[in-house]
Design an enzyme around this catalytic site. Structure first.
Site, PDB file in Angstrom:
ATOM      1  N   CYS A   2       0.855  -1.184   0.000  1.00 31.29           N
ATOM      2  CA  CYS A   2       0.000   0.000   0.000  1.00 31.29           C
ATOM      3  C   CYS A   2       0.898   1.243   0.000  1.00 31.29           C
ATOM      4  O   CYS A   2       2.111   1.142   0.188  1.00 31.29           O
ATOM      5  CB  CYS A   2      -0.875   0.024   1.233  1.00 31.29           C
ATOM      6  SG  CYS A   2      -1.733  -1.503   1.540  1.00 31.29           S
ATOM      7  N   ARG A  27       2.004   1.250  -6.066  1.00 29.91           N
ATOM      8  CA  ARG A  27       2.164   0.368  -4.907  1.00 29.91           C
ATOM      9  C   ARG A  27       0.879  -0.342  -4.520  1.00 29.91           C
ATOM     10  O   ARG A  27       0.908  -1.367  -3.842  1.00 29.91           O
ATOM     11  CB  ARG A  27       2.646   1.175  -3.695  1.00 29.91           C
ATOM     12  CG  ARG A  27       4.014   1.762  -3.855  1.00 29.91           C
ATOM     13  CD  ARG A  27       4.360   2.585  -2.648  1.00 29.91           C
ATOM     14  NE  ARG A  27       4.460   1.768  -1.457  1.00 29.91           N
ATOM     15  CZ  ARG A  27       5.594   1.426  -0.871  1.00 29.91           C
ATOM     16  NH1 ARG A  27       6.732   1.849  -1.365  1.00 29.91           N
ATOM     17  NH2 ARG A  27       5.603   0.683   0.198  1.00 29.91           N
ATOM     18  N   TRP A  74      -3.549  -2.028  -1.186  1.00 29.07           N
ATOM     19  CA  TRP A  74      -3.431  -3.331  -1.835  1.00 29.07           C
ATOM     20  C   TRP A  74      -3.938  -4.312  -0.773  1.00 29.07           C
ATOM     21  O   TRP A  74      -3.308  -4.498   0.268  1.00 29.07           O
ATOM     22  CB  TRP A  74      -1.970  -3.604  -2.191  1.00 29.07           C
ATOM     23  CG  TRP A  74      -1.777  -4.874  -2.945  1.00 29.07           C
ATOM     24  CD1 TRP A  74      -1.841  -5.030  -4.302  1.00 29.07           C
ATOM     25  CD2 TRP A  74      -1.481  -6.161  -2.407  1.00 29.07           C
ATOM     26  NE1 TRP A  74      -1.618  -6.343  -4.633  1.00 29.07           N
ATOM     27  CE2 TRP A  74      -1.387  -7.055  -3.485  1.00 29.07           C
ATOM     28  CE3 TRP A  74      -1.290  -6.657  -1.124  1.00 29.07           C
ATOM     29  CZ2 TRP A  74      -1.121  -8.417  -3.329  1.00 29.07           C
ATOM     30  CZ3 TRP A  74      -1.023  -8.004  -0.964  1.00 29.07           C
ATOM     31  CH2 TRP A  74      -0.931  -8.859  -2.057  1.00 29.07           C
ATOM     32  N   ASN A  98       0.252   0.554   6.251  1.00 34.87           N
ATOM     33  CA  ASN A  98       0.836  -0.435   5.338  1.00 34.87           C
ATOM     34  C   ASN A  98       1.333  -1.578   6.199  1.00 34.87           C
ATOM     35  O   ASN A  98       1.935  -1.339   7.246  1.00 34.87           O
ATOM     36  CB  ASN A  98       2.054   0.119   4.600  1.00 34.87           C
ATOM     37  CG  ASN A  98       1.687   1.162   3.577  1.00 34.87           C
ATOM     38  OD1 ASN A  98       0.513   1.426   3.346  1.00 34.87           O
ATOM     39  ND2 ASN A  98       2.696   1.754   2.968  1.00 34.87           N
ATOM     40  N   GLY A  99       1.157  -2.814   5.746  1.00 38.34           N
ATOM     41  CA  GLY A  99       1.664  -3.962   6.503  1.00 38.34           C
ATOM     42  C   GLY A  99       0.537  -4.859   6.958  1.00 38.34           C
ATOM     43  O   GLY A  99      -0.594  -4.752   6.472  1.00 38.34           O
ATOM     44  N   GLU A 478      11.719 -16.414 -16.528  1.00 40.49           N
ATOM     45  CA  GLU A 478      11.421 -14.981 -16.506  1.00 40.49           C
ATOM     46  C   GLU A 478      10.419 -14.613 -17.613  1.00 40.49           C
ATOM     47  O   GLU A 478       9.495 -13.831 -17.393  1.00 40.49           O
ATOM     48  CB  GLU A 478      12.735 -14.186 -16.639  1.00 40.49           C
ATOM     49  CG  GLU A 478      12.610 -12.678 -16.743  1.00 40.49           C
ATOM     50  CD  GLU A 478      11.910 -12.017 -15.558  1.00 40.49           C
ATOM     51  OE1 GLU A 478      11.665 -12.667 -14.534  1.00 40.49           O
ATOM     52  OE2 GLU A 478      11.565 -10.822 -15.693  1.00 40.49           O
ATOM     53  N   LYS A 482       6.797 -12.967 -16.861  1.00 40.48           N
ATOM     54  CA  LYS A 482       6.356 -11.691 -17.452  1.00 40.48           C
ATOM     55  C   LYS A 482       5.017 -11.883 -18.148  1.00 40.48           C
ATOM     56  O   LYS A 482       4.122 -11.063 -18.013  1.00 40.48           O
ATOM     57  CB  LYS A 482       7.374 -11.169 -18.488  1.00 40.48           C
ATOM     58  CG  LYS A 482       8.625 -10.550 -17.925  1.00 40.48           C
ATOM     59  CD  LYS A 482       8.455  -9.135 -17.427  1.00 40.48           C
ATOM     60  CE  LYS A 482       8.401  -9.059 -15.933  1.00 40.48           C
ATOM     61  NZ  LYS A 482       9.554  -9.308 -15.173  1.00 40.48           N
ATOM     62  N   GLU A 485       2.129 -12.441 -15.508  1.00 38.85           N
ATOM     63  CA  GLU A 485       1.762 -11.297 -14.663  1.00 38.85           C
ATOM     64  C   GLU A 485       1.115 -10.168 -15.472  1.00 38.85           C
ATOM     65  O   GLU A 485       0.255  -9.455 -14.959  1.00 38.85           O
ATOM     66  CB  GLU A 485       2.928 -10.798 -13.804  1.00 38.85           C
ATOM     67  CG  GLU A 485       3.997  -9.983 -14.479  1.00 38.85           C
ATOM     68  CD  GLU A 485       5.023  -9.408 -13.481  1.00 38.85           C
ATOM     69  OE1 GLU A 485       6.198  -9.345 -13.847  1.00 38.85           O
ATOM     70  OE2 GLU A 485       4.653  -9.032 -12.360  1.00 38.85           O
ATOM     71  N   HIS A 501       9.598 -35.529 -18.377  1.00 36.85           N
ATOM     72  CA  HIS A 501       9.320 -35.985 -17.015  1.00 36.85           C
ATOM     73  C   HIS A 501       7.979 -35.471 -16.503  1.00 36.85           C
ATOM     74  O   HIS A 501       7.755 -35.423 -15.305  1.00 36.85           O
ATOM     75  CB  HIS A 501      10.479 -35.568 -16.096  1.00 36.85           C
ATOM     76  CG  HIS A 501      11.791 -36.099 -16.569  1.00 36.85           C
ATOM     77  ND1 HIS A 501      12.125 -37.424 -16.484  1.00 36.85           N
ATOM     78  CD2 HIS A 501      12.822 -35.490 -17.201  1.00 36.85           C
ATOM     79  CE1 HIS A 501      13.326 -37.611 -17.022  1.00 36.85           C
ATOM     80  NE2 HIS A 501      13.761 -36.439 -17.466  1.00 36.85           N
ATOM     81  N   LYS A 600       3.991  -3.183  -6.806  1.00 31.57           N
ATOM     82  CA  LYS A 600       5.398  -3.008  -7.148  1.00 31.57           C
ATOM     83  C   LYS A 600       6.317  -3.366  -5.989  1.00 31.57           C
ATOM     84  O   LYS A 600       7.363  -3.955  -6.167  1.00 31.57           O
ATOM     85  CB  LYS A 600       5.617  -1.545  -7.566  1.00 31.57           C
ATOM     86  CG  LYS A 600       7.020  -1.234  -8.033  1.00 31.57           C
ATOM     87  CD  LYS A 600       7.289  -1.889  -9.363  1.00 31.57           C
ATOM     88  CE  LYS A 600       8.696  -1.703  -9.856  1.00 31.57           C
ATOM     89  NZ  LYS A 600       9.008  -2.689 -10.905  1.00 31.57           N
TER      90      LYS A 600
HETATM   91  C1  AGP Z   1       8.579  -8.667 -11.418  1.00 30.82           C
HETATM   92  O1  AGP Z   1       8.057  -8.475 -12.671  1.00 30.82           O
HETATM   93  C2  AGP Z   1       7.644  -8.890 -10.365  1.00 30.82           C
HETATM   94  N1  AGP Z   1       6.627  -7.926 -10.314  1.00 30.82           N
HETATM   95  C3  AGP Z   1       8.145  -9.398  -9.029  1.00 30.82           C
HETATM   96  O2  AGP Z   1       8.431 -10.741  -9.223  1.00 30.82           O
HETATM   97  C4  AGP Z   1       9.366  -8.717  -8.364  1.00 30.82           C
HETATM   98  O3  AGP Z   1      10.517  -8.951  -9.103  1.00 30.82           O
HETATM   99  C5  AGP Z   1       9.516  -9.266  -6.929  1.00 30.82           C
HETATM  100  O4  AGP Z   1       8.383  -8.924  -6.207  1.00 30.82           O
HETATM  101  C6  AGP Z   1      10.759  -8.785  -6.234  1.00 30.82           C
HETATM  102  O5  AGP Z   1      10.754  -7.400  -6.095  1.00 30.82           O
HETATM  103  P1  AGP Z   1      12.053  -6.609  -5.673  1.00 30.82           P
HETATM  104  O6  AGP Z   1      13.030  -6.749  -6.798  1.00 30.82           O
HETATM  105  O7  AGP Z   1      11.601  -5.203  -5.474  1.00 30.82           O
HETATM  106  O8  AGP Z   1      12.562  -7.241  -4.415  1.00 30.82           O
END
Ligand code: AGP
Length: 605
Positions: A2, A27, A74, A98-99, A478, A482, A485, A501, A600
């Site tokens: 948040c 955020r 969030w 936040n938290g 990766e 991408k 997400e 497998h 983020k």
């Molecule tokens: C990346 O596209 C993601 N949104 C997510 O996996 C991110 O890399 C992860 O949350 C780690 O974040 P950080 O690099 O800020 O620690």
């Protein structure tokens, strides 16, 4: 996750709170809210959804008041809704949080026995009501201290009081919180990014600390209620990287910025003239490092995985990797001869930060590779290697991932040379390659038109697979992350050799399968795995740097990136995979910068 903003001023604050919330929206964007003290009352306005909605409400019914707090949420406890949006206010106090409060159920039961009524399903409301109760016999500061003692979990808080209309109290345990200073205004923010448009003078609270802001004064206290002084940092404004300019969204801007990111990062560490890497002050003498342990989450974890392959390939150091959320709870045998390297764009990821704390408690040496140098992880590590990517706003990490890879490669190369695992000739040639990297990344961006055609092929798919071996295995993971997400299309990343497998059972007619096969020692093996997929009807999208003309006539779409050296293939092949995910999401009309359910900065575990 948040976002918090608080402003104490000598003029109305709601417009600046809204503007700052817009900056913090990366955020959290499930709901938003603001509370000001207007004519001796708490004036709370909330909406579900985006800050734009909140702005519309304020246009119809403005909120006056020279002091206020705002929040973008969030959701953790309770669905995204108006009633669960922050602030959570009583007659006496209004709180943004936040938290996660881990003992909120217990506290709630206790407060209910005292006839306190709850309006929301959030864990935050217990904080509001505990402070309200404490205010019966205490002044605000004391009431907050009493409340914090009862809370378990993590928090960053912003609090305003009906009867003390010139103060904001902020408190931190586990979730980041910053204070900004100006001439006749002071600010509270969950990160410096939101404060940068208002001030470049910023202090960061550490865990257990509390601050009291008025328009012309800020006081800090430690958890023992003792007044403390905090350092004021002058932060650069970085305006170029904070605005999206003519780009459709931040992600497309950040993808296209990657040649600049690479150039900046390489020039920070590489001395082209002396042909050397400027990394000093290793916390352990390079020749004495027993093992490198690389730790991160999500995309940052994938950069650890690429680095493991690099360390194994060109150094004599053993490399181990771990997901931070697993690392932090295992019964680890930490070793003072190991270097523990933490990867994080934001530097605030709760699991990564907790994993770092465990290392600190055990007095082993730590290194942080981060984008945000003022972050908690950077401040807590023994040694920091910044990636110099500039602010990354899109939730999906692109340029920061690339920056992490470059710094990891540079670290690996330097260590390898210092330990005499490689000779000067090899060292020099890789330094030359590093300086060529920005141009080669630029060439990869030219594949966009081709990628747009490929993206259409994913629209009707029910899922997809990404396969690679060696350095391309983490890149397959990766690429799949991408795509899922951003476009919400199921995507599975796999080492190509593992297909038989189990995952081969998923291949059916027309399933998009992205095969990442650079010209390396795995090339032929990957081709064989690809043939097994083709035989079962998989639709192949082939990504390579191999110039060989005819690879297989059954490849549906092929894409070639420049070849620099085998070691750099994971960096160059990442770019078209980012573009693929981006264009599939664009065609599906997804919210590219703010994918659903994600944030983020993951400051809760
Ligand atoms: C990346 O596209 C993601 N949104 C997510 O996996 C991110 O890399 C992860 O949350 C780690 O974040 P950080 O690099 O800020 O620690």
């Amino acid at each position: 996750m948040c976002g918090i903003i608080g402003i104490a001023s000598n003029r109305p604050v709601s417009t600046n709170i809204i503007n700052s919330l817009k900056k913090l929206e990366y955020r959290g964007y499930d709901s938003a809210g603001i509370a000001t003290i207007t004519d001796g009352y708490i004036n709370e306005k909330k909406c579900s959804g985006r800050v734009d909605e909140l702005q519309k409400i304020l246009l119809k019914t403005p909120s006056n008041g020279n002091i206020g707090i705002g929040h973008v949420r969030w959701a953790t406890h309770g669905i995204p809704s108006i009633v669960n949006a922050h602030p959570h206010s009583s007659d006496a106090v209004s709180v943004v949080h936040n938290g996660i409060i881990e003992n909120s159920d217990e506290i709630k039961k206790n407060l209910e026995t005292k006839n306190f009524k709850f309006k929301s399903q959030t864990d935050t409301e217990v904080i509001t009501l505990l402070i309200t109760e404490a205010l019966n016999d205490s002044k605000p500061l004391e009431a907050v201290f009493k409340t914090l003692k009862k809370l378990k979990g993590s928090f960053a808080l912003g609090i305003i009081f009906k009867n003390y209309e010139n103060i904001i109290i902020g408190a931190r345990r586990g979730s980041p919180l910053a204070v900004g200073y100006s001439n006749d205004e002071n600010f509270l923010g969950s990160d410096s990014y939101a404060l940068k448009s208002m001030t470049n003078k910023i202090s960061y609270l550490d865990d257990g600390e509390l601050c009291v802001l008025t328009k012309d004064n800020v006081e800090f206290f430690n958890q023992n209620k003792k007044k403390i002084n905090k350092k004021i940092h002058l932060v650069s404004e970085d305006l170029n990287t904070s605005e999206k300019g003519n780009f459709k969204n931040f992600m497309s801007k950040e993808i296209s910025e990657q040649p600049i990111t690479a150039k900046k990062c390489v020039s920070e560490y590489v001395d082209k003239i002396k042909k050397d890497i400027n990394i000093y002050n290793f916390p352990i003498k390079p020749s004495e490092i027993n093992k490198i342990v690389l730790i991160g989450c999500g995309t940052a974890y994938h950069s650890c995985l690429v680095a493991k392959y690099w360390f194994e390939e060109i150094t004599s150091i053993e490399a181990e990797i771990d997901v931070a959320s697993e690392f932090r709870y295992r019964n680890l045998k930490l070793n003072e001869k190991n270097l523990y390297v933490f990867l994080s764009q934001s530097g605030e990821t709760a699991d990564t930060s907790a994993a770092l704390d465990i290392c600190k408690k055990n007095k082993v040496k730590t290194c942080a590779i981060v984008n945000v140098v003022e972050s908690t992880i950077a401040r807590n590590a023994d040694w920091v290697l910044p990636i110099h990517a500039g602010p990354e706003i899109g939730v999906a990490s692109t340029k920061a991932f690339l920056g992490q890879l470059i710094v990891l490669f540079i670290l690996c190369l330097k260590l390898s040379f210092m330990r005499k695992d490689i000779n000067k000739e090899f060292y020099n040639s890789k330094i030359d390659d590093l300086t060529k990297l920005p141009d080669e990344i630029n060439k990869c961006l030219k594949s966009e038109t081709n990628i747009q055609l490929m993206a259409k092929e994913f629209l009707d798919a029910n899922g997809s697979m990404f396969l690679g071996r060696g350095f391309s295995y983490p890149i397959a993971l990766e690429g799949a992350l991408k795509l899922k997400e951003l476009s919400y299309l199921h995507a599975e990343g796999y080492p190509a050799g593992e297909m038989k497998h189990g995952p081969l059972a998923l291949i059916e007619d027309g399933l998009p399968v992205v095969v990442i096969a650079p010209k390396d020692k795995y090339f032929e093996k990957t081709l064989s795995n690809m043939q097994e997929v083709i035989a079962r009807g998989g639709k192949i999208f082939f990504f390579t740097d191999n110039k060989k003309k005819s690879i297989s006539e059954n490849i549906r779409f092929g894409l070639r990136v420049p070849f620099l050296d085998n070691l750099f293939s994971p960096i160059l092949l990442t770019v078209p995979l980012q573009l693929l995910a981006y264009h599939v999401a664009l065609l599906k009309n997804c919210d590219i910068d703010k994918p659903r359910n994600l944030a983020k900065s993951v400051t809760v575990e």
